[in-house]
Design an enzyme around this catalytic site. Structure first.
Site, PDB file in Angstrom:
ATOM      1  N   GLU A 126      -8.180  -7.447   5.445  1.00 51.63           N
ATOM      2  CA  GLU A 126      -7.377  -8.482   4.801  1.00 51.63           C
ATOM      3  C   GLU A 126      -6.620  -9.322   5.819  1.00 51.63           C
ATOM      4  O   GLU A 126      -6.476 -10.541   5.649  1.00 51.63           O
ATOM      5  CB  GLU A 126      -6.434  -7.843   3.786  1.00 51.63           C
ATOM      6  CG  GLU A 126      -7.184  -7.321   2.563  1.00 51.63           C
ATOM      7  CD  GLU A 126      -6.399  -6.306   1.753  1.00 51.63           C
ATOM      8  OE1 GLU A 126      -5.156  -6.250   1.899  1.00 51.63           O
ATOM      9  OE2 GLU A 126      -7.027  -5.561   0.977  1.00 51.63           O
ATOM     10  N   TYR A 164       0.833  -1.208   0.000  1.00 51.59           N
ATOM     11  CA  TYR A 164       0.000   0.000   0.000  1.00 51.59           C
ATOM     12  C   TYR A 164       0.869   1.260   0.000  1.00 51.59           C
ATOM     13  O   TYR A 164       0.471   2.291  -0.558  1.00 51.59           O
ATOM     14  CB  TYR A 164      -0.939  -0.002   1.203  1.00 51.59           C
ATOM     15  CG  TYR A 164      -2.136  -0.910   1.015  1.00 51.59           C
ATOM     16  CD1 TYR A 164      -3.233  -0.502   0.260  1.00 51.59           C
ATOM     17  CD2 TYR A 164      -2.165  -2.180   1.575  1.00 51.59           C
ATOM     18  CE1 TYR A 164      -4.327  -1.330   0.076  1.00 51.59           C
ATOM     19  CE2 TYR A 164      -3.250  -3.027   1.405  1.00 51.59           C
ATOM     20  CZ  TYR A 164      -4.327  -2.592   0.644  1.00 51.59           C
ATOM     21  OH  TYR A 164      -5.409  -3.421   0.452  1.00 51.59           O
TER      22      TYR A 164
END
Length: 392
Positions: free
Chosen positions: A140, A98
């Protein structure tokens, strides 16, 4: 969630950012893949990068998340986050990636919008990004722990052996695979998919998602349609034979048949009937008394994969009907319908929960028909193959 100050800035700049996203995303991917070529080689779908659909999906998710924050500041768009999280876990996205996306995405935004990206604007959109990213990381992490099943949550790939393969149609092949590591096959909810990772001739490890069309005797069954220009679908059909090895993710996907006793409508087009076939197998295996309405559209009888399964499974269920539409039917088939799927010609029972899978135009049309038939939007669930462009 989003601070009041940032909300004002994002609302004011959303049209400009949304309007420029078509220029921002190509530059973002160009920058990121130049710095990290391994991401294109071994993680991102090269076909979807080439045709631009992945870029459209990214644009849609960012715009949709920002819009949701503005429209409902006290709510988090959990349904959208869950869908993205399942996809990310299935292909092996890591939390640290990310930051890589953030670095190159924001550099592309500055390059495209220039002086319009003031420190205030940058800070507001930075807040949007990290709200979305941190929420996805949390979802996640939980999802990896749930599907690890005693394995390593950091590496969910498992080796499988092909125990059988079947030719469904000229373009669709079904593979029956069993874990090669001695552990039991994972439990799959009807409607879920697996990611398949395979090494291509150039050494790239490309990943594709395929819906499970059923399970059998400790094995998983997935079906692959050979797509024009599809490097992975062609590779699997040409090179993956009985006794061959392949890597799979755990079964994932947030759209799966829910328990209950209310009516169910399963609508599909083309190879979109793979998850519907898994749902029908489950309903038949459990002797479900539910009212089940199956609706499928295809080009003709020869291109209709699982045609026999649909007839046989429908016959096993006490309250099931099937309606098949062929665009170009072959020969005399009086029981079938000609043309595109039209739910106005099908009785939709009150209280129906609908599951849809197929190309995006099909999904949009069928959803509109279901809404017109009185099915609440909350009871209409969909799965789309490839990047999710529903919001684009």
């Amino acid at each position: 969630m989003l601070s009041a100050k940032s909300a004002e800035v994002v609302e004011a700049t959303l049209p400009a950012v949304g309007g420029a996203i078509g220029d921002i995303t190509p530059l973002f991917y160009e920058r990121m893949f130049a710095a990290h070529p391994e991401l294109l080689r071994d993680l991102f779908n090269r076909g979807n990068q080439a045709n631009g659909t992945q870029r459209q999906a990214l644009a849609g998710s960012i715009a949709a998340f920002a819009t949701a924050l503005i429209a409902h500041p006290d709510q988090r768009p959990d349904a959208m986050l869950a869908r993205i999280a399942h996809k990310h876990v299935s292909v092996g996205i890591r939390n640290d990636q990310y930051r890589i996306v953030h670095e190159h995405l924001f550099a592309a935004i500055v390059d495209v919008l220039g002086e319009a990206v003031t420190p205030e604007v940058a800070a507001a959109w930075d807040e949007v990004y990290w709200l979305m990213a941190n929420a996805l990381v949390a979802v996640e992490d939980r999802l990896r722990a749930e599907v690890a099943a005693g394995g390593d949550p950091a590496d969910l790939w498992r080796p499988y052996t092909v125990v059988a393969r079947y030719q469904e149609t000229d373009t669709v092949t079904t593979f029956l695979v069993r874990p090669a590591d001695g552990r039991p096959a994972p439990v799959a909810r009807p409607g879920q998919y697996v990611s398949v990772r395979t090494e291509l001739a150039d050494g790239a490890h490309q990943i594709r998602q395929y819906s499970l069309s059923g399970t059998a005797d400790g094995a998983l069954r997935f079906s692959v349609k050979r797509e024009p220009g599809g490097e992975v679908s062609a590779h699997l059909q040409d090179h993956l034979h009985t006794g061959g090895a392949v890597e799979l993710s755990p079964p994932l996907g947030d759209i799966a048949l829910a328990d209950g006793d209310g009516p169910v409508l399963l609508a599909s087009a083309g190879i979109g009937n793979t998850p519907m076939t898994a749902m029908l197998h489950h309903l038949a295996a459990t002797g479900s008394p539910r009212t089940v309405v199956s609706v499928h559209g295809d080009r003709d009888q020869l291109s209709h994969a699982f045609r026999a399964d649909l007839a046989q499974l429908t016959a096993k269920l006490p309250n099931a009907t099937a309606h098949v539409f062929y665009e170009q039917p072959l020969g005399e088939w009086p029981a079938e319908r000609t043309g595109l799927v039209d739910l106005s010609t099908v009785e939709v029972p009150a209280g129906t929960t609908a599951y849809l899978c197929g190309p995006l135009p099909f999904l949009r049309t069928v959803r509109e028909q279901l809404l017109a038939a009185g099915v609440p939007a909350a009871d209409i669930h969909y799965e789309v193959f490839g990047p999710d462009l529903w919001l684009v």
